[in-house]
Every structure is written in C-alpha cells, then in structure tokens.
Design a protein around this motif. Structure first.
Motif, PDB file in Angstrom:
ATOM      1  N   VAL A  78       0.769  -5.685 -12.395  1.00  0.00           N
ATOM      2  CA  VAL A  78       1.017  -5.843 -10.961  1.00  0.00           C
ATOM      3  C   VAL A  78       0.042  -6.870 -10.383  1.00  0.00           C
ATOM      4  N   PHE A  79      -1.180  -6.872 -10.920  1.00  0.00           N
ATOM      5  CA  PHE A  79      -2.180  -7.833 -10.449  1.00  0.00           C
ATOM      6  C   PHE A  79      -2.106  -9.133 -11.261  1.00  0.00           C
ATOM      7  N   ASP A  80      -2.136  -9.012 -12.594  1.00  0.00           N
ATOM      8  CA  ASP A  80      -2.114 -10.226 -13.421  1.00  0.00           C
ATOM      9  C   ASP A  80      -0.776 -10.946 -13.328  1.00  0.00           C
ATOM     10  N   GLY A  81       0.302 -10.204 -13.076  1.00  0.00           N
ATOM     11  CA  GLY A  81       1.605 -10.857 -12.930  1.00  0.00           C
ATOM     12  C   GLY A  81       1.654 -11.724 -11.690  1.00  0.00           C
ATOM     13  N   GLU A 118      -0.894 -12.563 -18.096  1.00  0.00           N
ATOM     14  CA  GLU A 118       0.390 -11.900 -17.829  1.00  0.00           C
ATOM     15  C   GLU A 118       1.131 -11.648 -19.146  1.00  0.00           C
ATOM     16  N   GLU A 119       1.056 -12.611 -20.050  1.00  0.00           N
ATOM     17  CA  GLU A 119       1.758 -12.475 -21.332  1.00  0.00           C
ATOM     18  C   GLU A 119       1.203 -11.308 -22.151  1.00  0.00           C
ATOM     19  N   VAL A 120      -0.113 -11.127 -22.118  1.00  0.00           N
ATOM     20  CA  VAL A 120      -0.716 -10.002 -22.837  1.00  0.00           C
ATOM     21  C   VAL A 120      -0.136  -8.683 -22.324  1.00  0.00           C
ATOM     22  N   CYS A 121      -0.037  -8.552 -21.005  1.00  0.00           N
ATOM     23  CA  CYS A 121       0.524  -7.321 -20.433  1.00  0.00           C
ATOM     24  C   CYS A 121       1.953  -7.118 -20.933  1.00  0.00           C
ATOM     25  N   GLY A 122       2.753  -8.167 -20.886  1.00  0.00           N
ATOM     26  CA  GLY A 122       4.145  -8.060 -21.304  1.00  0.00           C
ATOM     27  C   GLY A 122       4.282  -7.691 -22.771  1.00  0.00           C
ATOM     28  N   ARG A 123       3.490  -8.325 -23.627  1.00  0.00           N
ATOM     29  CA  ARG A 123       3.569  -8.032 -25.068  1.00  0.00           C
ATOM     30  C   ARG A 123       3.152  -6.583 -25.349  1.00  0.00           C
ATOM     31  N   LYS A 334      -3.712  -9.706   6.351  1.00  0.00           N
ATOM     32  CA  LYS A 334      -4.764 -10.638   5.952  1.00  0.00           C
ATOM     33  C   LYS A 334      -5.221 -10.389   4.520  1.00  0.00           C
ATOM     34  N   VAL A 335      -4.348  -9.842   3.695  1.00  0.00           N
ATOM     35  CA  VAL A 335      -4.692  -9.568   2.298  1.00  0.00           C
ATOM     36  C   VAL A 335      -4.366 -10.807   1.466  1.00  0.00           C
ATOM     37  N   ILE A 336      -5.389 -11.557   1.056  1.00  0.00           N
ATOM     38  CA  ILE A 336      -5.144 -12.775   0.282  1.00  0.00           C
ATOM     39  C   ILE A 336      -6.004 -12.893  -0.973  1.00  0.00           C
ATOM     40  N   PRO A 337      -6.719 -11.847  -1.412  1.00  0.00           N
ATOM     41  CA  PRO A 337      -7.529 -12.031  -2.619  1.00  0.00           C
ATOM     42  C   PRO A 337      -6.651 -12.229  -3.842  1.00  0.00           C
ATOM     43  N   ILE A 338      -7.175 -12.934  -4.820  1.00  0.00           N
ATOM     44  CA  ILE A 338      -6.474 -13.127  -6.090  1.00  0.00           C
ATOM     45  C   ILE A 338      -7.235 -12.369  -7.158  1.00  0.00           C
ATOM     46  N   PHE A 339      -6.518 -11.636  -8.007  1.00  0.00           N
ATOM     47  CA  PHE A 339      -7.176 -10.867  -9.064  1.00  0.00           C
ATOM     48  C   PHE A 339      -7.438 -11.751 -10.265  1.00  0.00           C
TER      49      PHE A 339
END
Length: 339
Positions: A78-81, A118-123, A334-339
C-alpha cells in the motif's frame, strides 16, 4: 549552398516561449554532492528478480502463516506501491520547477528503486498466496480477516493520491522535501528493523537491499534540505509543522498502527491485524511487537526532529509516541509524505 554570412543577415530570432519549457537544455549544478549520490545509485547492486526466491518453500508454512506474511507484504505494498507513481510525479515537478540537474537525476534513481520495492512485494504475495492479495479465496478465518483488512488498506491508499497530487503544485520545495524526508526516515527505520529480525533468507536480503536504497533516498532529501531550510519563511515553518503532524498520522499506518485521523477503518481492523502480526511473527517474517514498533517509530521521529531543530521549526506534539511539541490540527487534505 548559401553563404553562411548571407544566411546570418537574414535570420529571425526564435519566438518567445509562452510559459516555462520544462524540458531541459541546461544542466546546472549547485549541489555536487547530489551527483555523488546519483553515481552511487547508477547500479544499486541488486534486482528483485535475482533474489533467491527458490529458497522460499511455501509448503514449509501453514496456510495462516502464508496468509499472514502475504498480508504484511500487502500492507507494505500500500505504501511501496505508491512509490513509483508519487516519485515519478515528484520527478516531473523537479523539471517543472527547473531544479538543478543532479536533483532531477537523483529523483530518476528513486523512481527506479521504488519500482524494485513494489516488485518485491508483488513477488512475495504471488508466491505466498497465488492470485493474491485480492484475487484468491482464503480457506481459514484468519485468511478472510486478512483479505478484509487488505481491502480496507487498498481503499485508504486510494485516498492518498489526490492530496499528494494537489500538494506537489501547491507547496514550496522545502515543504515537499521535508515531507519526503519524514517518509524516508520512517521507511529506512522499518526495513532496518525487519532485516534484523527476519529468519527467512530471501526476505532478509530483500529488506537489507531496500533499506540501503531508502538510506540513499534519505541522503538525497538531506542534501537538498541543507540548501532550502536556512532560507525558510515563517509561513513555511508553520506549514512544515502541520505537514509533520499529517505525515506522522499517515505513516503510523505502517510504522505503528493506523490512527483514526486519516485512516477510515472498521472496528475489526486493529484486532485482526494484531492476530495476523502474531502469526507472521511465528513464521519468521521479522515483525516487531507493538511496543517495539512504537519505540522504533519514536526513534525515527526523534531523528527527524534532530534534523529540523537547528532551523527553528517547531516540531508538532505527537503524544502517540510520547513527543511533546506544538499543538497543530491534523488536515487530511495535507497528507503528502512519501514512504
């Protein structure tokens, strides 16, 4: 063939450009250190497809352990994607705002890294729950709870994009990069903790590599902010305090537990996640206990505070992890942080 001197006498000046041309024809350098970081990122030294996935024997785990581990990778996803899309948008913004060349290149490397994460999560999810995280039918009650929680996480993740997309055009770079920095501090802390705890070799290597990437992203944000923070206006400082509170609430969804201010979740979510955590931990995924996660999150927050204190930015009160500070109102827009 006309004589060049004759042509020169007939030339016309190019038309003026209506609005900025975002495509670069110059490569200015104001922060050489960023080129060093980019050079170090050209070859990240790993790739998701070369990890030892064949060592992950899913038959060694119970169904619930497989569901629980896939759940955690879904939570990460959800975050890395969001990483590839939001950093790609931020990279375009570095062109729109005519940032120096190494900043543009560093963000290009971050987009590539986030795609790997993201790919690691998917695999991992596909191996543990083929068809997952949404396209399979769980066979146990815990599996159904995990599936329901994932659907709620996915819903909440969709609410983040609009705020981020609007924020990129709305806020000065110092505010954007401070929010990015908070996300990088959080992610490097999380992956370092999971790397230390997991007993599953392929995940240990993945968490180590992702943590190294996040540490490099942290270095990019710090190098940029060292130039931007000393010239902040008082209005910028006040907005950063608000953004830090918003970032804390959003990132608590993975660093600790999702608070109500942003996360719209059913009453079953937290009790279900705590049970899933226990099962994933029993499988050796490296999930910290709730108290350990809270302590880890507090450490990350204090690292963030230490970076901002010298510039006179009032840190917000974060009573959830025992941090005193300025009382600011949470604004979900105002939520704009990036994980």
């Amino acid at each position: 063939m006309p004589d060049p001197q004759t042509l020169l006498a007939e030339i016309k000046a190019a038309p003026g450009i209506d609005g900025p041309n975002i495509f670069p024809l110059e490569w200015p350098v104001e922060t050489p250190k960023l080129y060093d970081i980019y050079d170090a990122a050209r070859d990240p030294g790993w790739s998701p497809h070369t990890l030892a996935w064949d060592t992950l024997r899913v038959e060694d785990y119970s169904l619930d352990q497989r569901y629980a581990m896939a759940y955690w990778f879904s939570l990460l996803a959800v975050f890395d994607g969001s990483g590839p899309s939001v950093f790609a948008r931020a990279m375009i913004h570095t062109y729109e705002s005519k940032e120096e060349d190494p900043v543009r290149k560093c963000f290009f490397s971050v987009v590539r890294d986030e795609m790997n994460h993201e790919e690691v999560c998917g695999r991992a999810i596909k191996r543990l729950t083929p068809g997952g995280p949404l396209g399979y039918v769980p066979e146990t009650p815990l599996g159904h709870l995990a599936r329901n929680n994932i659907e709620w996480l996915y819903y909440n993740g969709s609410r983040y994009w609009t705020g981020f997309k609007n924020g990129v055009d709305k806020y000065p770079l110092a505010i954007l990069f401070t929010s990015f920095l908070f996300g990088e501090v959080a992610s490097s802390t999380l992956f370092h903790g999971m790397y230390q705890r997991t007993t599953i070799p392929v995940f240990k290597e993945a968490f180590k590599r992702i943590g190294q990437d996040e540490g490099r992203h942290l270095g990019i944000c710090l190098a940029v902010l060292q130039k931007l923070l000393p010239v902040l206006t008082e209005e910028d400082k006040q907005m950063i305090s608000i953004q830090l509170r918003a970032g804390f609430v959003f990132l608590s969804g993975i660093l600790h537990e999702p608070p109500e201010q942003f996360w719209k979740l059913p009453p079953t979510f937290i009790p279900a996640q705590r049970q899933i955590d226990e099962v994933a931990r029993s499988a050796g995924l490296g999930i910290l206990t709730l108290d350990e996660r809270k302590a880890n999150w507090k450490t990350a927050v204090l690292r963030m505070k230490a970076n901002l204190d010298p510039y006179g930015i009032e840190f917000p009160a974060l009573p959830e992890v025992g941090i005193e500070g300025k009382e600011v109102v949470f604004d979900p827009e105002k939520v704009i942080p990036i994980f």
